[in-house]
Design a protein around this motif. Structure first.
Motif, mmCIF file in Angstrom:
data_model
loop_
_atom_site.group_PDB
_atom_site.id
_atom_site.type_symbol
_atom_site.label_atom_id
_atom_site.label_comp_id
_atom_site.label_asym_id
_atom_site.label_seq_id
_atom_site.Cartn_x
_atom_site.Cartn_y
_atom_site.Cartn_z
ATOM 1 N N LYS A 62 13.765 -6.016 -1.439
ATOM 2 C CA LYS A 62 12.431 -5.538 -1.095
ATOM 3 C C LYS A 62 12.348 -4.039 -1.374
ATOM 4 O O LYS A 62 13.283 -3.292 -1.081
ATOM 5 N N THR A 121 8.864 -3.824 7.239
ATOM 6 C CA THR A 121 9.046 -5.274 7.223
ATOM 7 C C THR A 121 8.789 -5.860 5.845
ATOM 8 O O THR A 121 9.487 -6.769 5.395
ATOM 9 N N TYR A 122 7.780 -5.315 5.169
ATOM 10 C CA TYR A 122 7.396 -5.826 3.860
ATOM 11 C C TYR A 122 7.747 -4.804 2.779
ATOM 12 O O TYR A 122 7.958 -3.624 3.061
ATOM 13 N N SER A 123 7.793 -5.265 1.547
ATOM 14 C CA SER A 123 7.973 -4.345 0.427
ATOM 15 C C SER A 123 6.847 -3.318 0.434
ATOM 16 O O SER A 123 5.669 -3.677 0.483
ATOM 17 N N SER A 124 7.204 -2.032 0.380
ATOM 18 C CA SER A 124 6.207 -0.970 0.507
ATOM 19 C C SER A 124 6.498 0.149 -0.482
ATOM 20 O O SER A 124 7.660 0.493 -0.722
ATOM 21 N N GLN A 142 3.496 -5.406 0.220
ATOM 22 C CA GLN A 142 3.485 -6.716 -0.432
ATOM 23 C C GLN A 142 4.382 -7.692 0.320
ATOM 24 O O GLN A 142 5.510 -7.363 0.697
ATOM 25 N N ASP A 143 3.850 -8.904 0.563
ATOM 26 C CA ASP A 143 4.689 -9.973 1.087
ATOM 27 C C ASP A 143 4.662 -11.139 0.107
ATOM 28 O O ASP A 143 4.273 -10.978 -1.052
ATOM 29 N N SER A 144 5.038 -12.308 0.560
ATOM 30 C CA SER A 144 5.127 -13.453 -0.348
ATOM 31 C C SER A 144 3.771 -13.974 -0.777
ATOM 32 O O SER A 144 3.671 -14.740 -1.743
ATOM 33 N N THR A 191 -0.913 -8.756 -1.725
ATOM 34 C CA THR A 191 -0.642 -7.323 -1.754
ATOM 35 C C THR A 191 -1.832 -6.595 -1.147
ATOM 36 O O THR A 191 -2.978 -6.887 -1.476
#
Length: 572
Positions: free
Chosen positions: A289, A312-315, A335-337, A340
């Motif tokens: 991530k 927690t999420y890709s940032s 971005q999560d699964s 975005t």
């Protein structure tokens, strides 16, 4: 992630705005805003691109002998075009223009000129770099197309202290060292930097790089006039960042590469108030991530701080700015699964996270750039995707310091229309008048005071009950926009046989009593919650006979003995 963007589509317009300061411009095909800046008149300008498609019917009769000729004929039929948008404090679009160039192109950067015009940087889809200078109405002053014989792309325009501009980007590596601007580069791509005067004269242009894949990302001018260039490098399938210090003439002073196994992607470099530099990077963690990383360096490339912000999420923070108190605000995406969203984040001076907010719908949304405004609010440019759509739209919004979306600033003309509608019956009955400056004056003779009197009559009290219920309810519903409600007392100019001085002073006291009597009666009729709010906005004043009513050069003494109201908005 949570979703707090509500879009109100306007069927008669090509753009939509919400009650918040959020504007979505919906054009055909994919569009985006990539940079933003505050204008000197406090409006906001953003630059991006829209897609244009040429009419294919003009070539419908052409005959092609092979597929390659046909594909070549289509290569210039569609593409991007630079697009400038300017909005006022009410989120109304006051200027919108596509920049008509001979080749399809994309804007990447926006810089304001001292004349409230614009420098816009970008590149053509054929691989040339482009610099435009526009006046405040977006009329072209000059267009410069430049670069190498190879395929070039621009990343950023940088404003310099002498009024000039630095263009930073990348160029496909030269196949020969015979080019004059070639500087140590035989990789796939090299860093390209060009310096222009404020009049558009190119002072120099140079390429820098290694035998790897290099590209220029951003740059910033140091206090001594040297320039720190931020780049990216792909070496042995590892992504990294490069930092290079060059003189004002483009001569290299030092070069530093930052390569790590998990890969680093550089996004922005800014000069801080302490003359050091902050760099926004992203780096993948052990879960693959993207995480935000911010590094602080000095002019000698010493690392002063290095902070990874785990989320927690890709940032990613694609752009950052510094507040006057040392805090850092950044925008980008999270971005999560599933989707975005646009990301806004506030850091302290040590790069620890204080706040973050996500904005968007259930599809693709992202913030590309920001500018801190004169009132410490934040203008943000990016892209938004409507639900069930595959096309991105231009997105412009304004955030408060706490990263919440700013409310729209209403114009006094908007409030004038709303007040006129609210008191339409009273106006038609001749009980009051409302002016465009949001002042309210009573016009029914029963609502005036008698000579020397300030105590309210039963008729005045009855009217103030009806009037106050409407006015206070309306103002409370719009309390985010209200700065002050003035209740002013007035008198006629006479006071018996007194001279001017005594007449003015005695009338001043009488006018204050009239203001107080009106204010206190209306205030006491409100509940506790409403009274607490009114205590923050009410202002009672006695104006003596300074605002007496004069008709045909003659004082109307009866109409001068009155109380009046005036609404002041926060953006007035």
């Amino acid at each position: 992630m949570h979703y707090i963007l509500t879009i109100l589509l306007l069927t008669t317009c090509i753009y939509a705005k919400t009650a918040d300061f959020s504007i979505i411009i919906d054009e055909k095909f994919n569009n985006a805003l990539v940079d933003v800046a505050e204008d000197y008149d406090r409006s906001i300008s953003a630059v991006g691109f829209i897609k244009k498609y040429k009419d294919a019917s003009s070539n419908s009769s052409a005959v092609y002998t092979n597929a390659f000729d046909y594909l070549s004929s289509l290569s210039s039929s569609s593409g991007s075009q630079m697009h400038l948008v300017k909005v006022d404090n009410s989120a109304d679009i006051v200027l919108r223009r596509s920049i008509d160039l001979s080749k399809f192109n994309e804007a990447t950067s926006l810089v304001k000129t001292p004349q409230n015009g614009y420098f816009i940087g970008g590149h053509t889809l054929e691989g040339s770099l482009v610099l435009l200078k526009l006046d405040s109405d977006a009329n072209k002053i000059f267009v410069k197309e430049f670069g190498t014989p190879n395929h070039d792309k621009m990343s950023k325009l940088v404003s310099l202290r002498d009024g000039g501009i630095l263009a930073v980007g990348s160029s496909t590596a030269s196949s020969s060292q015979s080019y004059d601007i070639f500087k140590n580069g035989l990789g796939l791509n090299d860093i390209y930097v060009a310096r222009f005067s404020k009049n558009g004269t190119m002072l120099w242009s140079k390429k820098y790089g290694s035998y790897e894949d290099d590209a220029g990302v951003d740059a910033v001018e140091a206090d001594d006039g040297s320039i720190i260039v931020l780049g990216k490098i792909n070496k042995d399938n590892r992504l990294g960042a490069t930092l290079m210090r060059i003189t004002e003439h483009g001569d290299k002073i030092w070069l530093h590469e930052q390569l790590e196994d998990r890969g680093i992607t550089p996004h922005r470099i800014i000069k801080l108030r302490d003359s050091a530099f902050a760099i926004s990077l992203s780096q993948k963690d052990e879960m693959n991530k993207e995480q935000i990383r911010v590094i602080k360096i000095d002019l000698q490339k010493n690392i002063l701080q290095d902070k990874t912000i785990h989320t927690t999420y890709s940032s990613v923070l694609k752009d950052i700015r510094e507040y006057s108190d040392g805090r850092i605000v950044g925008v980008g995406y999270v971005q999560d699964s599933y989707d975005t969203d646009g990301l806004a984040m506030l850091l302290d001076s040590k790069f620890s996270m204080l706040l973050q907010e996500h904005y968007g719908s259930r599809d693709y949304d992202s913030f590309n750039a920001l500018d801190i405004l004169h009132d410490s609010k934040i203008a943000v440019a990016g892209v938004h995707t409507n639900q069930d759509s595959q096309e991105t739209n231009m997105w412009l919004l304004k955030l408060n310091q706490d990263l919440s979306i700013s409310q729209l600033s209403y114009k006094s003309t908007d409030f004038y229309s709303m007040l006129s509608e609210l008191f339409r019956d009273e106006i038609q009955r001749g009980e009051l008048l409302i002016k465009e400056d949001l002042s309210i004056n009573f016009s029914d003779e029963r609502l005036y005071f008698q000579v020397g009197e300030y105590k309210l009559t039963d008729v005045q009290k009855s009217f103030l009950d009806r009037f106050g219920k409407k006015l206070f309810t309306f103002l409370y519903e719009n309390k985010e926009k209200i700065a002050t409600l003035e209740i002013n007392g007035h008198t006629s100019s006479e006071w018996g046989e007194s001279d001017f001085s005594n007449s003015y002073i005695k009338n001043e006291r009488l006018s204050m009593n009239r203001s107080f009597a009106t204010l206190s009666y209306m205030f006491k009729s409100q509940n506790d919650k409403r009274q607490k709010w009114l205590s923050e906005i009410l202002k009672g004043s006695g104006l003596s006979f300074s605002k007496k009513i004069v008709v045909n050069d003659t004082e109307d003494k009866e109409r001068s003995r009155r109380a009046s109201f005036k609404v002041l908005l926060l953006n007035d």
